[in-house]
Design an enzyme around this catalytic site. Structure first.
Site, mmCIF file in Angstrom:
data_model
loop_
_atom_site.group_PDB
_atom_site.id
_atom_site.type_symbol
_atom_site.label_atom_id
_atom_site.label_comp_id
_atom_site.label_asym_id
_atom_site.label_seq_id
_atom_site.Cartn_x
_atom_site.Cartn_y
_atom_site.Cartn_z
ATOM 1 N N LYS A 79 -0.797 13.491 -1.461
ATOM 2 C CA LYS A 79 -1.935 13.202 -0.587
ATOM 3 C C LYS A 79 -1.539 12.959 0.866
ATOM 4 C CE LYS A 79 -5.202 11.488 -4.021
ATOM 5 N NZ LYS A 79 -6.111 10.407 -4.396
ATOM 6 N N ASP A 115 -12.657 10.153 -1.750
ATOM 7 C CA ASP A 115 -12.631 9.058 -2.737
ATOM 8 C C ASP A 115 -13.572 7.911 -2.350
ATOM 9 O OD1 ASP A 115 -10.897 10.072 -4.638
ATOM 10 O OD2 ASP A 115 -9.103 9.308 -3.626
HETATM 11 P P1 NAP Z 1 -1.027 2.880 -6.485
HETATM 12 O O1 NAP Z 1 -1.178 3.493 -5.142
HETATM 13 O O2 NAP Z 1 0.249 3.005 -7.215
HETATM 14 O O3 NAP Z 1 -1.379 1.308 -6.345
HETATM 15 C C1 NAP Z 1 -1.341 0.461 -7.445
HETATM 16 C C2 NAP Z 1 -1.763 -0.951 -7.052
HETATM 17 O O4 NAP Z 1 -1.823 -1.722 -8.240
HETATM 18 C C3 NAP Z 1 -0.797 -1.638 -6.107
HETATM 19 O O5 NAP Z 1 -1.537 -2.463 -5.242
HETATM 20 C C4 NAP Z 1 0.055 -2.473 -7.062
HETATM 21 O O6 NAP Z 1 0.544 -3.675 -6.494
HETATM 22 C C5 NAP Z 1 -0.925 -2.838 -8.136
HETATM 23 N N1 NAP Z 1 -0.275 -3.043 -9.423
HETATM 24 C C6 NAP Z 1 0.441 -2.132 -10.126
HETATM 25 N N2 NAP Z 1 0.880 -2.679 -11.271
HETATM 26 C C7 NAP Z 1 0.437 -3.962 -11.280
HETATM 27 C C8 NAP Z 1 0.580 -5.046 -12.190
HETATM 28 N N3 NAP Z 1 1.276 -4.888 -13.338
HETATM 29 N N4 NAP Z 1 -0.014 -6.214 -11.898
HETATM 30 C C9 NAP Z 1 -0.718 -6.365 -10.746
HETATM 31 N N5 NAP Z 1 -0.870 -5.385 -9.833
HETATM 32 C C10 NAP Z 1 -0.297 -4.203 -10.105
HETATM 33 O O7 NAP Z 1 -2.150 3.438 -7.495
HETATM 34 P P2 NAP Z 1 -3.594 4.030 -7.113
HETATM 35 O O8 NAP Z 1 -3.490 5.480 -6.865
HETATM 36 O O9 NAP Z 1 -4.189 3.171 -6.076
HETATM 37 O O10 NAP Z 1 -4.362 3.874 -8.510
HETATM 38 C C11 NAP Z 1 -4.755 2.604 -9.005
HETATM 39 C C12 NAP Z 1 -5.709 2.794 -10.187
HETATM 40 O O11 NAP Z 1 -6.911 3.420 -9.760
HETATM 41 C C13 NAP Z 1 -5.146 3.672 -11.295
HETATM 42 O O12 NAP Z 1 -5.521 3.101 -12.525
HETATM 43 C C14 NAP Z 1 -5.851 4.989 -11.121
HETATM 44 O O13 NAP Z 1 -6.028 5.678 -12.341
HETATM 45 C C15 NAP Z 1 -7.205 4.521 -10.588
HETATM 46 N N6 NAP Z 1 -7.873 5.543 -9.777
HETATM 47 C C16 NAP Z 1 -9.129 5.923 -10.132
HETATM 48 C C17 NAP Z 1 -9.799 6.855 -9.369
HETATM 49 C C18 NAP Z 1 -11.191 7.267 -9.770
HETATM 50 O O14 NAP Z 1 -11.692 8.276 -9.253
HETATM 51 N N7 NAP Z 1 -11.836 6.544 -10.660
HETATM 52 C C19 NAP Z 1 -9.190 7.407 -8.228
HETATM 53 C C20 NAP Z 1 -7.911 6.989 -7.878
HETATM 54 C C21 NAP Z 1 -7.262 6.048 -8.678
HETATM 55 P P3 NAP Z 1 1.851 -3.722 -5.543
HETATM 56 O O15 NAP Z 1 1.353 -3.326 -4.180
HETATM 57 O O16 NAP Z 1 2.264 -5.130 -5.616
HETATM 58 O O17 NAP Z 1 2.838 -2.744 -6.127
#
Ligand code: NAP
Length: 281
Positions: A79, A115
């Site tokens: 991205k 998004d």
């Molecule tokens: P990302 O960029 O990797 O960010 C993950 C976030 O979650 C970070 O802030 C991380 O904290 C936190 N995190 C990860 N593991 C954790 C844990 N065990 N305990 C507490 N916090 C934790 O991921 P992303 O792309 O934002 O995606 C996040 C979620 O959104 C995923 O489940 C994805 O499937 C979902 N999503 C859904 C859509 C939709 O259209 N519905 C679109 C995009 C994403 P740190 O900063 O401390 O590492």
């Protein structure tokens, strides 16, 4: 045009091609969403997945121009990496440093991020929730959280409290909307109108019952959204629902962000119910 369902005669020489670049991308729901939209609109576009490794990001973007594709959706991990190869990037995508949709206009490639607008439209149309003036808690500060924070700020949310494991990343997310956002903690939950989980905690493979933060402050006047859609109901949603909150998963955001891409590429508004039915879990 020929009927896409008629495999004997489709695609034809006039079929245009759109797709998805990401890695790995084979399990994406985007082909089902886009395919349903184009069939319903009667538009002759084939949407295919292109698995692209990081070293080929630049040449894959150049191929959109060379092969005269309609455009491509962009997913992890590309991205941000696609941005230097584009002619123009929308203000949202530029602020987030994340493009999830490339649209070709003639020889020019334009980058967008759908998004956040997808999230907001799903709130309004599926949950009848009005983001303007709301108080929101966003759990997480990664890519999905940043889209949500940017969109809520654009809609003039009253307050956005960011709760994240890493404080540094939470502060960076605050900088997206410093006039309304601040770093907070689970104790802020009870004052919110909407609580959004934007962490992967609760996804398939997580520890059973694991929650991203304590939900002691959740109550029946709130809408709770988990951006996860697989499983369709996480432990977080289940337990917030038991506390009386209205709950919804991330399928709405997924559907509406794809609908926005279809609209960018065709100028037509696809039927949401048809797209949703194509990915009913
Ligand atoms: P990302 O960029 O990797 O960010 C993950 C976030 O979650 C970070 O802030 C991380 O904290 C936190 N995190 C990860 N593991 C954790 C844990 N065990 N305990 C507490 N916090 C934790 O991921 P992303 O792309 O934002 O995606 C996040 C979620 O959104 C995923 O489940 C994805 O499937 C979902 N999503 C859904 C859509 C939709 O259209 N519905 C679109 C995009 C994403 P740190 O900063 O401390 O590492």
């Amino acid at each position: 045009m020929s009927e896409p369902s008629d495999r004997g005669t489709w695609p034809t020489g006039r079929t245009r091609v759109a797709g998805l670049i990401g890695y790995p991308a084979r399990y994406s729901l985007s082909p089902a969403l886009h395919g349903a939209a184009y069939r319903a609109l009667g538009v002759d576009i084939a949407y295919v997945v292109f698995p692209v490794t990081p070293q080929h990001v630049g040449s894959s973007v150049e191929a959109v121009r060379a092969l005269e594709l309609v455009g491509v959706s962009v997913t992890l991990p590309h991205k941000e990496a696609v941005i230097p190869f584009l002619d123009q990037v929308s203000p949202e995508a530029s602020r987030l440093r994340a493009v999830n949709c490339i649209s070709r206009e003639g020889k020019r490639l334009l980058g967008y991020n759908t998004d956040g607008s997808g999230f907001v439209r799903s709130l309004r149309e599926e949950s009848q929730f009005e983001p303007t003036g709301c108080r929101a808690i966003v759990i997480g500060a990664g890519g999905a959280a940043r889209s949500v924070i940017g969109a809520l700020a654009d809609e003039e949310a009253d307050e956005i409290v960011i709760v994240n494991r890493s404080l540094e990343r939470a502060q960076q997310a605050v900088n997206l909307a410093p006039h309304v956002a601040r770093v907070g903690s689970a104790s802020d939950i009870e004052h919110a109108d909407i609580v959004i989980n934007a962490t992967p905690v609760g996804m398939e493979g997580s520890r059973a019952g694991e929650l991203p933060i304590s939900i002691d402050g959740v109550h029946e006047k709130q809408l709770v959204v988990d951006l996860i859609y697989h499983p369709s109901e996480t432990a977080f949603l289940q337990q917030c629902s038991q506390r009386g909150a209205r709950t919804t998963n991330g399928l709405g955001m997924l559907v509406y962000q794809a609908a926005a891409q279809v609209e960018l590429w065709t100028g037509m508004r696809p039927p949401i119910d048809v797209m949703r039915a194509a990915v009913a879990l």
